[in-house]
Scaffold this motif. Structure first.
Motif: not given
Length: 317
Positions: A138-149
């Motif tokens: 499906x054309x949706x984002x995949x979560x990533x574990x990062x401190x980008x937020x």
């Protein structure tokens, strides 16, 4: 920030024309719906029925909105009847455009958001039906574990410092200065748990991200609406908001088990999402702040916001 901008009758008239041209629906009246967070939301009254119109003017959010519509269609095609039905354009498209907005039209759900502790059992049961329909592609984002937020937040903070100082900007900067130690603590903890979670990044499902905030009851039926932030992610993305309560974690586990979903909530992932979402909401406020003053909302968030209990829980992990 729904319907923050005043719209005159000329705008409403053009909007009615666009709805008729693109959907073949003759709108007799359009009134503010005041639902959701992003963009403009309207209730469309027509002889053919009532409709919910969502218009997303924010460039940073429009792609997510477009992608979410294909997921809603997929869920409806697979027997899910509680996510809101999309009305397609006369050209069979899931969305259309008006001025610079992306526009989606839905069947009207005449209900209210009634999230309580007692609705969690039903909410979790409904989410499990979604999880069971998870499939790749499906054309949706995949979560990533990062401190980008956290990084994005500090970038926006610095940008605000260097921008022309309106009164509302100064108010926001003063709040951040007051709570800078708390912010730094959460950023450090987010970085730690992002690293811990990257060691095991499997078991992702279709997740909503704010199901409780969009749990509606209408004429005895239950709905989970507003799938703008749908994402492949661990189930902690849906569980974290109540994960600070023992009873809610147990209920979530029991519901997964009853639906034969082989997943156990992981403490490090719950902590990650508590800190990640702490910055996610701050980033949302700051992105919208140039359009409409969010200084009061930000002050409430820090002083007595619901996020506090979640951070206290995450600090114990």
């Amino acid at each position: 920030m729904h319907n923050e901008i005043f719209r005159d009758q000329e705008y409403i008239h053009r909007l009615k024309d666009a709805i008729y041209e693109q959907y073949g629906i003759a709108a007799a009246k359009i009134t503010p719906a005041n639902r959701g967070y992003y963009g403009e939301t309207w209730k469309v009254h027509a002889d053919s029925g009532l409709y919910f119109l969502k218009m997303d003017y924010l460039p940073f959010h429009q792609k997510k909105f477009q992608q979410s519509l294909s997921v809603i269609e997929y869920l409806c095609e697979n027997g899910i009847d509680f996510v809101g039905r999309i009305i397609k354009t006369q050209g069979n498209e899931l969305y259309s455009n008006f001025d610079t907005a992306v526009m989606g039209l839905f069947e009207w759900v005449d209900g209210k958001n009634v999230e309580t502790d007692q609705t969690k059992s039903t909410e979790y049961q409904m989410l499990c039906k979604i999880y069971l329909l998870t499939r790749p592609g499906l054309a949706i984002p995949t979560a990533v574990f990062s401190d980008d937020a956290a990084i994005r937040f500090y970038q926006q903070w610095e940008k605000l410092k260097s921008a022309p100082k309106a009164e509302a900007d100064c108010a926001v900067l003063a709040i951040f200065e007051r709570f800078k130690e708390e912010i730094a603590h959460c950023a450090s903890r987010l970085s730690k748990f992002a690293g811990d979670c990257r060691e095991d990044s499997g078991d992702f499902y279709l997740t909503h991200g704010d199901a409780g905030g969009n749990f509606f009851i209408a004429h005895g039926r239950n709905y989970i609406l507003d799938w703008d932030e749908v994402m492949y992610a661990p189930l902690e993305r849906d569980a974290w908001v109540m994960g600070c309560y023992d009873w809610a974690r147990e209920l979530f586990h029991d519901t997964l088990k009853a639906n034969k979903i082989p997943y156990q909530l992981r403490p490090e992932r719950l902590a990650f999402y508590c800190y990640h979402m702490y910055f996610f909401y701050l980033n949302e406020f700051l992105m919208v702040h140039p359009i409409c003053d969010k200084s009061q909302r930000i002050q409430e968030y820090f002083e007595n916001g619901w996020i506090k209990n979640r951070i206290k829980f995450a600090d114990t992990i």
